[in-house]
Design an enzyme around this catalytic site. Structure first.
Site, PDB file in Angstrom:
ATOM      1  N   LYS A   1      42.116  52.037  15.523  1.00 44.23           N
ATOM      2  CA  LYS A   1      40.786  51.612  15.984  1.00 44.23           C
ATOM      3  C   LYS A   1      40.000  52.843  16.442  1.00 44.23           C
ATOM      4  CE  LYS A   1      38.870  48.060  19.123  1.00 44.23           C
ATOM      5  NZ  LYS A   1      39.208  47.181  20.267  1.00 44.23           N
TER       6      LYS A   1
ATOM      7  N   SER B   1      36.830  42.725  19.462  1.00 43.03           N
ATOM      8  CA  SER B   1      36.187  43.889  18.887  1.00 43.03           C
ATOM      9  C   SER B   1      36.985  44.559  17.771  1.00 43.03           C
ATOM     10  CB  SER B   1      35.919  44.909  19.983  1.00 43.03           C
ATOM     11  OG  SER B   1      37.136  45.409  20.503  1.00 43.03           O
TER      12      SER B   1
ATOM     13  N   SER C   1      40.476  41.625  22.391  1.00 38.88           N
ATOM     14  CA  SER C   1      40.070  42.386  21.201  1.00 38.88           C
ATOM     15  C   SER C   1      41.184  42.685  20.212  1.00 38.88           C
ATOM     16  CB  SER C   1      39.399  43.691  21.615  1.00 38.88           C
ATOM     17  OG  SER C   1      38.126  43.432  22.137  1.00 38.88           O
TER      18      SER C   1
END
Lengths: 492, 496
Positions: free
Chosen positions: A80, A155, A179
């Site tokens: 990420k 996210s 997330s």
């Protein structure tokens, strides 16, 4: 060779270890897959072709030299883009960090490099991890491989979509309010939030320091556990990192895979098992509960009365911390700088930089947080939210006196169409309704696929006491053994 | 605008000042507060930095245990209660010398609270209450270039050096100090001096105001007798002990002139100017920044172990005031004599000189005499005058052994200050040793007798006092190196 991108991390590692495939071949296959599909999925913000191939070569050389390799050596991983990676762009999906290449690696990245994992690149997310759909990325949304007109969650939508699109067998996410788990649920993958402090935050671009937790994303429970074991462990650079030994999550996952849950008590969270969730989600969830019961687990209903206050408390604590954490992005030292024409005052340049560098959702949260911390309002907002946090922790600890883990759906609804919830922030925030309590408490949580609703994946969430991450892996692996993994159709 | 300021004596006869002091001390730890960067003063700009003290995205602080220990020791030396549990807090405001745009500090949970420090003013003890002692990180330094004043106004470029960012800083805040009247400026100075000595005795900081490792803000307010305390101002940029006294005095006079004219005091930050000795207005605190303090989530709470604190308390050194009392007794000095030793900043120097093997009188004579005079003339601190306690001890030993007389010793001392070597080396190199060898002196004595028959006659007649003239002649002939006592004895024996 068959398509290695369809293999699990465990299978890939075995191929590399036996010499039946080189890490370089495996890596190249995934880079090819990314090249073939990522224009449609947009899981990646940056593909580090050179770095990945160099890391793969190094693994192959170590193997050739007869070195003992770790259990995930040679397995590609997507990271990420909120995690700092040395020399590789790390943007947090924000314009304000466009082009920034950190001079250092996050601790979890160092651990993965040492374990021989091969980093393919950086995945998309909602800007600074603030969102539940990846639509708030400053670089455009990611699309759900199950249905490209739908969101992949957020996210960490990029990491989850990369797994579902077979662009990577493993990925790293961060979980502040859900997330990791919520994107896993809506993409039919597995995502685990470890105990807070179990995995180091050093090198995570901070959103909400008291909640942020990095963790593993994978297509199987065992793969997630293997990555969890690499990421976790005490880090002297993070003073909130816990010194206790990491529980044996891999062993727990393998034990769970035998499909025997005799003697395990599951607490069904009453407040999260009814209103608010889509009927299809609840149907899949209840089927999964039945399956767990058949495996020998005992299911009892548990009330956690303060969970209803989790969402408002979270939306005071997280924005408060982010309003301070994001203050450092001012154009003075690194990242974007706007308006520096020699005529404007420093404050003006800072202001213009932040005005154009941050997206609307980030600004909304900075403003909420600034307000909540301001003199005269602190007690009513931030202070009150901290009290709620204590009450939620009590709900968990008293529940865990009666049951081993808590279960609920991971998220109230399946992947929704792009644009469906961007107009009303509250509708977007509801996506994390079930995942937020574990963040406020600090305990671990995992989302594991539990079925389909209208052809889209549904996730089941298992939360466990702090430092008992192994328990959730056992239950998750057992469920996986009963209902199998979910496979999307070919990308349209 | 020219304002005629009222005389100080007149002001303090009518108004009662209340003062308060906030002192920042940079700790002399090896590494910074929250990272492993070195803390040494100086160095090329932006060379003592890392992702943590630069506030790079993703970096995290880890608290320096040595700094926590030093703060607790300061707190204990100031008779504070040490918190059993406390937290760091973030102080949020935007400024380019703050890498994160927040400072990690402490807010409502300081490490040490509620203590006191006794200071001596005019032979009387004044007890200064200590509100709190807390730990925080220093900021970087901004340099404005291209302008005339070095301030941001008119500058073409602003440069930031982050070497100082993250150096551990201890803030020591007094309780308000009322009731000192006309002595307020002297009390302020005495407090900062005593605090400096206490911290120096703990060996946790070099506490040098000129290098900024000790910085002081002075709060001042005035009220009429019997009325409530007035609005206070905070004076910054007070960079020497002398300035502490001047700043309080000047602010008392300024506030009185405002009040006399029917004005009101604005709560604000003021800047002290070393050159003019007055203060000018800085930013107003009435529209003060809201720092939005909240507990620092990146750090775990501090919970100093009670037995650790107890052992730190046990191992505190003798504090300066008590230490001085003991020395005064040992040295047999009157209060007044001791006061002049303290005022000259010579306590430690004399102590070390005695330790190097000399008598208290011998040590005191040089440090308060010749060396103090030279320090005054050149405007430097006594410790920096160029002679060490070891030098002084050796010099006095040579005098005691009769190898140097006072005049020769002063010449040797000049050589020491000029860096020519140790007193013994200089004495030998320059051939300054006293001549007491009677064989060598007899010739000089005989010459003097032959050259001064009248004087010689008087001595033969019993007027021994006349010997002075002959001694002078011998001394002159030997360029002062003769031992006067020996010469005298020789003269008398030759002429009797």
């Amino acid at each position: 060779m068959s398509d290695v991108t369809r293999l699990t991390a465990t299978e890939i590692a075995a191929l590399v270890a036996s010499g039946d495939a080189s890490a370089t071949e495996i890596t190249q296959a995934h880079l090819d897959r990314i090249a073939a599909v990522d224009d449609r999925v947009h899981a990646f913000l940056h593909v580090d072709t050179e770095g990945a191939l160099a890391a793969a070569t190094a693994v192959d050389e170590r193997r050739a030299a007869g070195e003992e390799l770790g259990p995930l050596a040679g397995v590609p991983v997507a990271v990420k883009d909120i995690v700092a990676t040395k020399g590789v762009p790390s943007t947090a999906a924000s314009k304000i960090l466009e082009g920034w290449r950190p001079p250092y690696d996050a601790t979890i990245v160092t651990r993965m490099r040492e374990a021989g994992l091969v980093m393919l690149g950086k995945t998309n997310l909602d800007e600074f991890a603030m969102g539940s759909s990846t639509e708030y990325s400053a670089y455009g949304p990611t699309f759900n491989p199950w249905d490209l007109s739908r969101i992949p969650g957020g996210s960490g939508g990029g990491s989850a979509a990369a797994l579902a699109a077979y662009e990577a067998p493993l990925a790293v996410g961060t979980d502040t309010g859900g997330s990791i788990r919520q994107p896993a649920a809506v993409t039919g993958t597995v995502g685990a939030k470890p105990t807070y402090g179990g995995t180091s935050r050093y090198g995570l671009i901070a959103f909400s320091s008291s909640l942020d937790t990095p963790g593993p994303c994978a297509r199987t429970v065992e793969d997630a556990a293997l990555l969890h074991a690499v990421l976790a462990g005490h880090d002297p650079r993070d003073s909130t990192s816990i010194p206790q030994p990491v529980p044996d999550v891999v062993g727990a996952a393998r034990r769970g895979a035998s499909g025997d849950l005799t003697g395990v008590k599951l607490g069904l969270v009453r407040e999260f098992a009814g209103e608010g969730a889509e009927p299809g989600v609840m149907a899949a969830f209840h089927d999964a509960v039945d399956a767990l019961t058949k495996l020998g687990a005992e299911v009892v209903e548990i009330s956690c009365p303060n969970f209803q206050y989790a969402l408002p408390a979270y939306y005071l604590i997280a924005p408060s911390e982010c309003s301070s954490n994001l203050a450092r992005f001012d154009g003075v030292r690194y990242g974007l700088r706007v308006g520096d024409d020699g005529a404007k005052a420093l404050e003006e340049v800072m202001s213009l930089t932040r005005e154009s560098g941050f997206g609307a959702e980030v600004k909304r949260r900075i403003m909420i947080g600034t307000y909540a911390l301001s003199s005269g309002y602190y007690d009513a907002y931030y202070g009150q939210a901290q009290k709620v946090r204590t009450l939620i922790t009590r709900d968990f600890t008293s529940a865990f006196e009666r049951v081993d883990v808590l279960i609920s759906p991971t998220t109230p609804f399946v992947a929704f169409p792009l644009g469906a919830r961007t107009a009303d922030p509250y509708q977007m925030y509801l996506a994390d309704l079930y995942t937020i309590p574990a963040n406020l408490y600090g305990g671990p949580g995992i989302s594991v696929p539990c079925g389909l609703s209208e052809g889209l994946p549904v996730g089941l969430q298992i939360t466990a006491p702090t430092l008992a991450d192994d328990r959730m892996y056992r239950v998750a692996a057992a469920l996986e053994s009963a209902i199998g993994t979910l496979t999307p159709g070919e990308l349209s | 605008m020219t304002v005629t300021l009222p005389p100080y004596e007149d002001v303090v006869a009518r108004y009662e000042p209340v003062i308060g002091l906030e002192t920042h001390v940079e700790l002399g730890t090896n590494t910074k507060m929250f990272c492993g960067c070195p803390t040494d003063f100086g160095g090329q700009p932006n060379t003592r930095i890392c992702p943590v003290c630069l506030g790079l995205a993703g970096s995290l602080p880890v608290a320096n245990k040595a700094a926590i220990e030093a703060t607790i020791r300061i707190g204990l030396a100031l008779n504070c209660t040490i918190a059993t549990w406390c937290r760091f807090a973030r102080k949020n405001y935007f400024y380019p010398d703050m890498p994160k745009n927040y400072q990690i500090s402490q807010y409502d949970e300081p490490l040490c609270i509620d203590g006191w420090l006794d200071v001596e003013v005019d032979g009387e003890l004044v007890r200064i209450g200590i509100e709190r002692v807390h730990l925080e990180e220093d900021t970087g330094k901004t340099l404005h270039v291209g302008g005339a004043t070095g301030r941001i106004h008119g500058a073409t470029e602003s440069l930031v050096d982050y070497n100082r960012a993250g150096i551990p800083l201890v803030e020591i805040v007094t309780k308000p100090i009322p009731g000192t009247g006309a002595l307020a400026p002297i009390v302020a100075r005495a407090y900062v001096t005593e605090l400096r000595d206490v911290i120096r005795s703990l060996d946790v900081s070099d506490v040098r105001m000129e290098q900024g490792s000790l910085r002081c803000d002075v709060n001042t307010s005035l009220n009429l007798p019997g009325e409530e305390w007035g609005t206070r101002t905070e004076t910054k940029n007070v960079n020497s002990l002398r300035s502490v006294e001047r700043a309080v005095r000047s602010e008392i006079i300024r506030q009185a002139s405002v009040l006399d004219a029917g004005g009101r005091i604005v709560q604000e930050t003021r800047h002290f100017h070393e050159d003019t000795g007055d203060t000018t207005s800085g930013r107003s605190k009435e529209t003060a920044t809201d720092y939005r303090y909240f507990p620092e989530p990146d750090l775990v709470p501090l919970a100093p172990d009670a037995s650790w604190v107890a052992s730190l308390k046990e191992s505190l050194p003798e504090l300066p005031r008590l230490h001085r009392k003991r020395l005064q007794t040992e040295w047999g000095l009157s209060d007044l004599d001791m006061q002049s030793v303290v005022n000259a900043g010579a306590v430690e120097l004399i102590e070390q000189t005695i330790a190097a093997g000399t008598t208290p009188e011998g040590a005191r004579k040089w440090w308060l005499g010749e060396l103090a005079r030279r320090a005054n003339e050149t405007g430097i601190e006594l410790a920096a005058v160029g002679a060490s306690p070891a030098h002084v001890a050796e010099l006095q030993r040579l005098v005691d052994e009769g190898k140097l007389n006072d005049k020769l010793a002063r010449t040797v001392l000049e050589g020491v200050i000029a860096g020519e070597g140790t007193p013994a080396e200089i004495m030998t190199a320059r051939g300054l040793e006293v001549v007491s060898d009677t064989g060598a002196l007899t010739a000089a004595v005989d010459e003097a007798i032959a050259a001064n028959p009248d004087v010689a006659e008087k001595i033969r007649e019993g007027k021994v006092a006349a010997a002075g003239a002959l001694i002078g002649a011998v001394m002159k002939a030997t360029r002062g190196q003769a031992d006067a006592k020996t010469v005298r004895e020789l003269i008398i024996s030759r002429l009797s």
